[in-house]
Design a protein around this motif. Structure first.
Motif, PDB file in Angstrom:
ATOM      1  N   LYS A 106       9.529  10.857  -1.840  1.00 17.08           N
ATOM      2  CA  LYS A 106       9.591   9.836  -2.881  1.00 17.08           C
ATOM      3  C   LYS A 106       8.274   9.829  -3.662  1.00 17.08           C
ATOM      4  O   LYS A 106       7.215  10.167  -3.134  1.00 17.08           O
ATOM      5  CB  LYS A 106       9.831   8.458  -2.269  1.00 17.08           C
ATOM      6  CG  LYS A 106      11.160   8.314  -1.542  1.00 17.08           C
ATOM      7  CD  LYS A 106      12.339   8.392  -2.501  1.00 17.08           C
ATOM      8  CE  LYS A 106      13.644   7.983  -1.824  1.00 17.08           C
ATOM      9  NZ  LYS A 106      14.004   8.839  -0.677  1.00 17.08           N
ATOM     10  N   SER A 107       8.348   9.430  -4.912  1.00 18.34           N
ATOM     11  CA  SER A 107       7.159   9.336  -5.742  1.00 18.34           C
ATOM     12  C   SER A 107       6.562   7.936  -5.656  1.00 18.34           C
ATOM     13  O   SER A 107       7.118   7.041  -5.019  1.00 18.34           O
ATOM     14  CB  SER A 107       7.504   9.685  -7.196  1.00 18.34           C
ATOM     15  OG  SER A 107       8.568   8.866  -7.643  1.00 18.34           O
ATOM     16  N   TYR A 108       5.429   7.761  -6.330  1.00 17.76           N
ATOM     17  CA  TYR A 108       4.674   6.507  -6.211  1.00 17.76           C
ATOM     18  C   TYR A 108       5.506   5.294  -6.592  1.00 17.76           C
ATOM     19  O   TYR A 108       5.539   4.291  -5.876  1.00 17.76           O
ATOM     20  CB  TYR A 108       3.426   6.589  -7.094  1.00 17.76           C
ATOM     21  CG  TYR A 108       2.560   5.358  -7.033  1.00 17.76           C
ATOM     22  CD1 TYR A 108       1.614   5.200  -6.030  1.00 17.76           C
ATOM     23  CD2 TYR A 108       2.697   4.339  -7.981  1.00 17.76           C
ATOM     24  CE1 TYR A 108       0.821   4.071  -5.961  1.00 17.76           C
ATOM     25  CE2 TYR A 108       1.914   3.204  -7.915  1.00 17.76           C
ATOM     26  CZ  TYR A 108       0.983   3.075  -6.911  1.00 17.76           C
ATOM     27  OH  TYR A 108       0.215   1.944  -6.842  1.00 17.76           O
ATOM     28  N   ILE A 161       0.852  -1.190   0.000  1.00 18.14           N
ATOM     29  CA  ILE A 161       0.000   0.000   0.000  1.00 18.14           C
ATOM     30  C   ILE A 161       0.887   1.239   0.000  1.00 18.14           C
ATOM     31  O   ILE A 161       1.370   1.668   1.051  1.00 18.14           O
ATOM     32  CB  ILE A 161      -0.920   0.012   1.235  1.00 18.14           C
ATOM     33  CG1 ILE A 161      -1.684  -1.309   1.340  1.00 18.14           C
ATOM     34  CG2 ILE A 161      -1.880   1.186   1.184  1.00 18.14           C
ATOM     35  CD1 ILE A 161      -2.366  -1.499   2.672  1.00 18.14           C
ATOM     36  N   PRO A 162       1.153   1.831  -1.163  1.00 24.45           N
ATOM     37  CA  PRO A 162       1.957   3.060  -1.210  1.00 24.45           C
ATOM     38  C   PRO A 162       1.117   4.263  -0.775  1.00 24.45           C
ATOM     39  O   PRO A 162       0.014   4.476  -1.278  1.00 24.45           O
ATOM     40  CB  PRO A 162       2.350   3.177  -2.684  1.00 24.45           C
ATOM     41  CG  PRO A 162       1.971   1.855  -3.309  1.00 24.45           C
ATOM     42  CD  PRO A 162       0.827   1.347  -2.510  1.00 24.45           C
ATOM     43  N   ILE A 213       2.005  -4.470   3.673  1.00 19.90           N
ATOM     44  CA  ILE A 213       3.176  -3.598   3.747  1.00 19.90           C
ATOM     45  C   ILE A 213       2.741  -2.186   3.369  1.00 19.90           C
ATOM     46  O   ILE A 213       2.409  -1.916   2.207  1.00 19.90           O
ATOM     47  CB  ILE A 213       4.296  -4.082   2.817  1.00 19.90           C
ATOM     48  CG1 ILE A 213       4.696  -5.519   3.158  1.00 19.90           C
ATOM     49  CG2 ILE A 213       5.505  -3.153   2.894  1.00 19.90           C
ATOM     50  CD1 ILE A 213       5.676  -6.136   2.171  1.00 19.90           C
ATOM     51  N   VAL A 214       2.698  -1.296   4.340  1.00 24.36           N
ATOM     52  CA  VAL A 214       2.378   0.110   4.106  1.00 24.36           C
ATOM     53  C   VAL A 214       3.691   0.851   3.895  1.00 24.36           C
ATOM     54  O   VAL A 214       4.597   0.774   4.727  1.00 24.36           O
ATOM     55  CB  VAL A 214       1.611   0.720   5.298  1.00 24.36           C
ATOM     56  CG1 VAL A 214       1.321   2.192   5.050  1.00 24.36           C
ATOM     57  CG2 VAL A 214       0.321  -0.054   5.551  1.00 24.36           C
ATOM     58  N   VAL A 215       3.808   1.551   2.779  1.00 31.39           N
ATOM     59  CA  VAL A 215       5.044   2.270   2.458  1.00 31.39           C
ATOM     60  C   VAL A 215       4.728   3.756   2.420  1.00 31.39           C
ATOM     61  O   VAL A 215       3.866   4.211   1.655  1.00 31.39           O
ATOM     62  CB  VAL A 215       5.640   1.821   1.114  1.00 31.39           C
ATOM     63  CG1 VAL A 215       7.070   2.328   0.977  1.00 31.39           C
ATOM     64  CG2 VAL A 215       5.607   0.309   0.981  1.00 31.39           C
ATOM     65  N   THR A 216       5.419   4.535   3.253  1.00 23.62           N
ATOM     66  CA  THR A 216       5.108   5.958   3.398  1.00 23.62           C
ATOM     67  C   THR A 216       6.365   6.806   3.230  1.00 23.62           C
ATOM     68  O   THR A 216       7.482   6.296   3.124  1.00 23.62           O
ATOM     69  CB  THR A 216       4.522   6.251   4.794  1.00 23.62           C
ATOM     70  OG1 THR A 216       5.587   6.202   5.772  1.00 23.62           O
ATOM     71  CG2 THR A 216       3.463   5.240   5.171  1.00 23.62           C
ATOM     72  N   GLN A 217       6.133   8.092   3.224  1.00 23.32           N
ATOM     73  CA  GLN A 217       7.242   9.041   3.208  1.00 23.32           C
ATOM     74  C   GLN A 217       7.917   9.077   4.575  1.00 23.32           C
ATOM     75  O   GLN A 217       7.326   8.712   5.595  1.00 23.32           O
ATOM     76  CB  GLN A 217       6.733  10.443   2.863  1.00 23.32           C
ATOM     77  CG  GLN A 217       5.969  10.525   1.554  1.00 23.32           C
ATOM     78  CD  GLN A 217       6.884  10.478   0.342  1.00 23.32           C
ATOM     79  OE1 GLN A 217       8.075  10.207   0.439  1.00 23.32           O
ATOM     80  NE2 GLN A 217       6.323  10.746  -0.828  1.00 23.32           N
TER      81      GLN A 217
END
Length: 241
Positions: free
Chosen positions: A74-76, A8-9, A38-42
Motif C-alpha cells: 500500500k502507498s502512503y 504513524i504510516p 496508531i502505527v499503520v504498516t504493510q
C-alpha cells in the motif's frame, strides 16, 4: 473516546520506531492528554508484533495499536486513510517516525484545534531563514505549488503538501479522502480550504532525514498536480466532495 490519535504510516522499515516512541513519550508527558497511537504498516512488516510488545513494556500508559494492511503493498495515502478510519478520536495527527517532524509543537497544534481550527498545518516556510536549509529543488517546487494554490484556490498556503498536520477527524472524513500517495496531504489541505474550514498554521523547522526512503518528488508530483486540477474543477462547479 480519546481526544487525539497519532497516526504513524510506515511504508517500509519499522526499525526507527523504538527511538521515535522514546521522543514521543517524552513530549506526551510534558503535554498530557487522552491520546492513542496508531502505527499503520504493510502486511509483510515482520517487526510489527515486536513493536507492539516494546511499547506495551516500556510505555504501559500509552495506548498503541499496530495495524497491518492486507492485499499487497500500500502507498502512503492508503495507510493514512486506514489509520484515520480506524481511529475513534476527535482529532488525528499525522506524524512521521523518521525524525522529520518536530514533536515539540504537537501541544501547540492541539491547542489550535481546541480553539476551533478544523485543520492545523505545520509549515516549514513561515520563516525564510529556516527554509533556506532545504534542498533547492524542494524550495522551488514549494514556491511553484504555493503560487498555483493561490491562483487556483485563492488561498496563500505556505506548505500545503507537508504531511505533518492535525485535523478534526469527523470533518475530514466527511470531505472524503481518495488519494493513495503522498498527494493525500494536499488533498486534506485543499478540501478543507474549499469547504470553508478554519485552517491554522504552526511554524516548524525543516529537518533532513536519511531514514525516509519512501518519498520521491517526481513520482509524487503527478499526484500533487492532480489534486490541484480537482480543486480547480471544484471551483468551476464539478463537485469534488
Amino acid at each position: 473516546m480519546n481526544e487525539l490519535s497519532i497516526v504513524i504510516p510506515c511504508l517500509s522499515s519499522l526499525r526507527e520506531l523504538p527511538d521515535f516512541f522514546q521522543r514521543l513519550g517524552g513530549e506526551l508527558m510534558k503535554n498530557p492528554t487522552d491520546v492513542d497511537v496508531i502505527v499503520v504498516t504493510q502486511e509483510h512488516a515482520q517487526e510489527a508484533t515486536k513493536i507492539a510488545a516494546h511499547v506495551k513494556e516500556r510505555y504501559p500508559w500509552l495506548q498503541c495499536s499496530v495495524l497491518q494492511s492486507t492485499g499487497g503493498p500500500k502507498s502512503y495515502g492508503a495507510l493514512v486513510r486506514f489509520g484515520t478510519a480506524y481511529s475513534s478520536s476527535r482529532y488525528v495527527a499525522l506524524v512521521s517516525p523518521y525524525n522529520e517532524d518536530d514533536l515539540s509543537i504537537l501541544g501547540t497544534m492541539l491547542s489550535r484545534a481546541r480553539g476551533g481550527a478544523q485543520l492545523v498545518q505545520a509549515t516549514r516556510y513561515a520563516d525564510t531563514d529556516a527554509a533556506s536549509g532545504m534542498p533547492w529543488k524542494y524550495r522551488l517546487y514549494q514556491r511553484l505549488y504555493r503560487f498555483l494554490v493561490r491562483l487556483c484556490v485563492g488561498a496563500d498556503v505556505t506548505d500545503s503538501t507537508y504531511a505533518y498536520k492535525l485535523f478534526d477527524r469527523t470533518f475530514v472524513l466527511a470531505l472524503g479522502l481518495t488519494h493513495n500517495g503522498y498527494s493525500v496531504c494536499p488533498e486534506i489541505t485543499l478540501k478543507s480550504l474549499l469547504a470553508g474550514a478554519h485552517v491554522a498554521y504552526v511554524p516548524t523547522t525543516f529537518r533532513v532525514s536519511d531514514l525516509n526512503q519512501d518519498f520521491h518528488l517526481l513520482k509524487e508530483g503527478v499526484g500533487y498536480l492532480r489534486v490541484l486540477w480537482r480543486a480547480i474543477a471544484h471551483r468551476m462547479g464539478v463537485q469534488w466532495f
